[in-house]
Design an enzyme around this catalytic site. Structure first.
Site, PDB file in Angstrom:
ATOM      1  N   THR A  12    -106.998  24.777  16.894  1.00 59.40           N
ATOM      2  CA  THR A  12    -108.055  24.318  16.032  1.00 59.40           C
ATOM      3  C   THR A  12    -108.576  22.514  16.578  1.00 59.40           C
ATOM      4  OG1 THR A  12    -107.502  25.211  13.782  1.00 59.40           O
ATOM      5  CG2 THR A  12    -108.356  23.269  13.515  1.00 59.40           C
ATOM      6  N   SER A  58    -103.869  29.765  19.385  1.00 66.92           N
ATOM      7  CA  SER A  58    -102.374  30.056  19.120  1.00 66.92           C
ATOM      8  C   SER A  58    -102.215  30.903  19.013  1.00 66.92           C
ATOM      9  CB  SER A  58    -101.764  28.674  19.466  1.00 66.92           C
ATOM     10  OG  SER A  58    -101.269  28.398  17.985  1.00 66.92           O
ATOM     11  N   THR A  91    -102.162  24.676  16.584  1.00 60.95           N
ATOM     12  CA  THR A  91    -100.742  23.970  15.663  1.00 60.95           C
ATOM     13  C   THR A  91     -99.574  25.254  15.336  1.00 60.95           C
ATOM     14  OG1 THR A  91    -102.016  24.622  13.534  1.00 60.95           O
ATOM     15  CG2 THR A  91    -101.651  22.446  14.792  1.00 60.95           C
ATOM     16  N   ASP A  92    -100.576  26.800  15.138  1.00 63.77           N
ATOM     17  CA  ASP A  92     -99.991  27.860  14.554  1.00 63.77           C
ATOM     18  C   ASP A  92     -98.209  28.360  15.988  1.00 63.77           C
ATOM     19  OD1 ASP A  92    -101.151  28.603  12.562  1.00 63.77           O
ATOM     20  OD2 ASP A  92    -102.566  30.180  13.498  1.00 63.77           O
TER      21      ASP A  92
END
Ligand code: ASP
Length: 304
Positions: A12, A58, A91-92
C-alpha cells in the site's frame, strides 16, 4: 556518511487510489521505489541506493520473492559502506517476511521493514513519514537486527504482528511490546535490539519449499483437513489451537496420526498474545511464543 539502501517490494505504501479520500479501494504496488523516495524531500540529505526487488500486493507474497529479497539483502549487507537497509513492503504479510529474514539473516546492522496503511496519494498518507523514520533508523549507529518501523513505533522482526486491518498504528509485538519509538528522528529505546543466529542463505532453496499448512481448532473441528493435507503431501502442519494450544479430540487424533506418519507438527495458540505452555506429557510439541504464521516459517526452515 554511510549509504542507505532502499529495496522496494510493493504494498500500500506504493499503492494508488482513484480518489484521495479512498483508503481501501486502491491498487497496491504500483509506484516505483525511486518515486516513493522522491516524494519525501528530507531523504535528499541521505546517500541512498534504491532497487526494485518486486512490485506486489503482499497478500500475494511468494517464496521466490522471499528468496530474491534475502539475496539482495545479503549482497548489500556485505558492502562495508552500507549503514543499513530499508525494505518497503505491504502490511498484510510483513510479519512473515520479517520473521523469515530474522531467522535467515539475523543481521548485525539494521534491516528496517516499513509500510503504510493508506495509499500514497491519500489525504493523510502515512507512507512518507514511515519511510523517513525507517531511513533515519537504518542510518542509526546503535540499531541492529530485523526491525519494523510503522507509525513512529519500532518492533522486533521476530515479535511483530499485524493487529488491525485499518488503523495507521496497525502493528504490535504481543506481550513483548515495542522495542523503541522514533520521535522527530530521535530514538527512544525501551529494550535491547533483537539478536539471533543466522541460518544463512544456503538454508533457503531455489524451489521445492516444503509444504507446511496451518489448521485451526474451532467448535466442531474434525480431522478431515489434516487427513487431506497429508494426502496432498504436507511435510508439516501447524495447529492454531484454542487457548493454550488446545485441540478438539478428533483434530488432535488426526494430528497424532499425521505425526506418527512422519509429518512434523507444531502447536500454537489462535489467541493474540502469550505463548503455549507445554503441559507434562504433551505429545504434540508447543511452539512457545511463536504465532501460527511464525511457527509455519520456523517449521519450513527446519524442514529445509
Ligand atoms: N494488501 C496490502 C499489502 O499487503 C496492504 C498494505 O500494504 O497495507 O500489500
Amino acid at each position: 556518511m554511510k549509504r542507505i539502501v532502499i529495496l522496494g517490494t510493493g504494498g500500500t505504501i506504493a499503492g494508488q487510489a482513484r480518489s484521495a479520500a479512498d483508503n481501501t479501494g486502491y491498487v497496491a504496488g504500483t509506484i516505483g521505489v525511486a518515486d516513493l523516495i522522491a516524494a519525501v524531500p528530507p531523504l535528499a540529505a541521505f546517500p541512498i541506493d534504491a532497487e526494485q526487488v518486486a512490485q506486489i500486493d503482499s497478500k500475494d507474497m511468494t517464496f521466490a520473492v522471499w528468496r530474491a529479497l534475502a539475496q539482495r539483502l545479503a549482497h548489500h549487507l556485505a558492502r562495508e559502506e552500507v549503514a543499513g537497509i530499508v525494505v518497503t513492503h505491504g502490511t498484510d504479510t510483513l510479519e512473515e517476511t520479517a520473521y523469515f529474514l530474522h531467522r535467515v539473516l539475523a543481521p548485525t546492522r539494521p534491516v528496517v521493514l516499513t509500510a503504510a496503511m493508506r495509499p500514497a496519494g491519500a489525504l493523510a498518507a502515512d507512507g512518507p513519514q514511515n519511510l523517513l523514520d525507517a531511513v533515519r533508523l537504518a542510518s542509526s549507529q546503535e540499531a541492529r537486527g530485523v526491525l519494523v518501523c510503522m507509525a513512529g513505533t519500532i518492533h522486533a522482526g521476530c515479535e511483530v504482528r499485524k493487529a488491525h486491518p485499518y488503523r495507521v498504528n496497525a502493528f504490535d509485538s504481543g506481550d513483548a511490546g515495542p522495542l523503541a519509538y522514533i520521535e522527530e528522528g530521535a530514538l527512544r529505546r525501551l529494550r535491547d535490539w533483537p539478536h539471533g543466529e543466522a541460518l544463512g542463505l544456503a538454508h533457503v532453496p531455489h524451489d521445492d519449499w516444503p509444504r507446511v499448512d496451518i489448521v485451526l481448532n474451532h467448535a466442531g473441528a474434525d480431522g478431515a483437513l489434516v487427513d487431506a493435507l497429508c494426502a496432498l503431501g504436507a511435510r508439516g502442519i501447524v495447529a492454531a489451537g484454542t487457548g493454550n494450544g488446545t485441540l478438539g479430540a478428533p483434530l488432535e487424533a488426526a494430528l497424532l496420526r499425521a505425526q506418527a506418519g512422519g509429518v512434523a507438527v507444531l502447536r500454537t495458540s489462535r489467541t493474540a498474545r502469550g505463548r503455549v505452555i507445554d503441559t507434562p506429557g504433551a505429545v504434540l510439541p508447543g511452539a512457545g511464543v511463536l504465532t501460527p504464521v511464525q511457527a509455519r516459517i520456523e517449521l519450513m526452515l527446519r524442514l529445509m
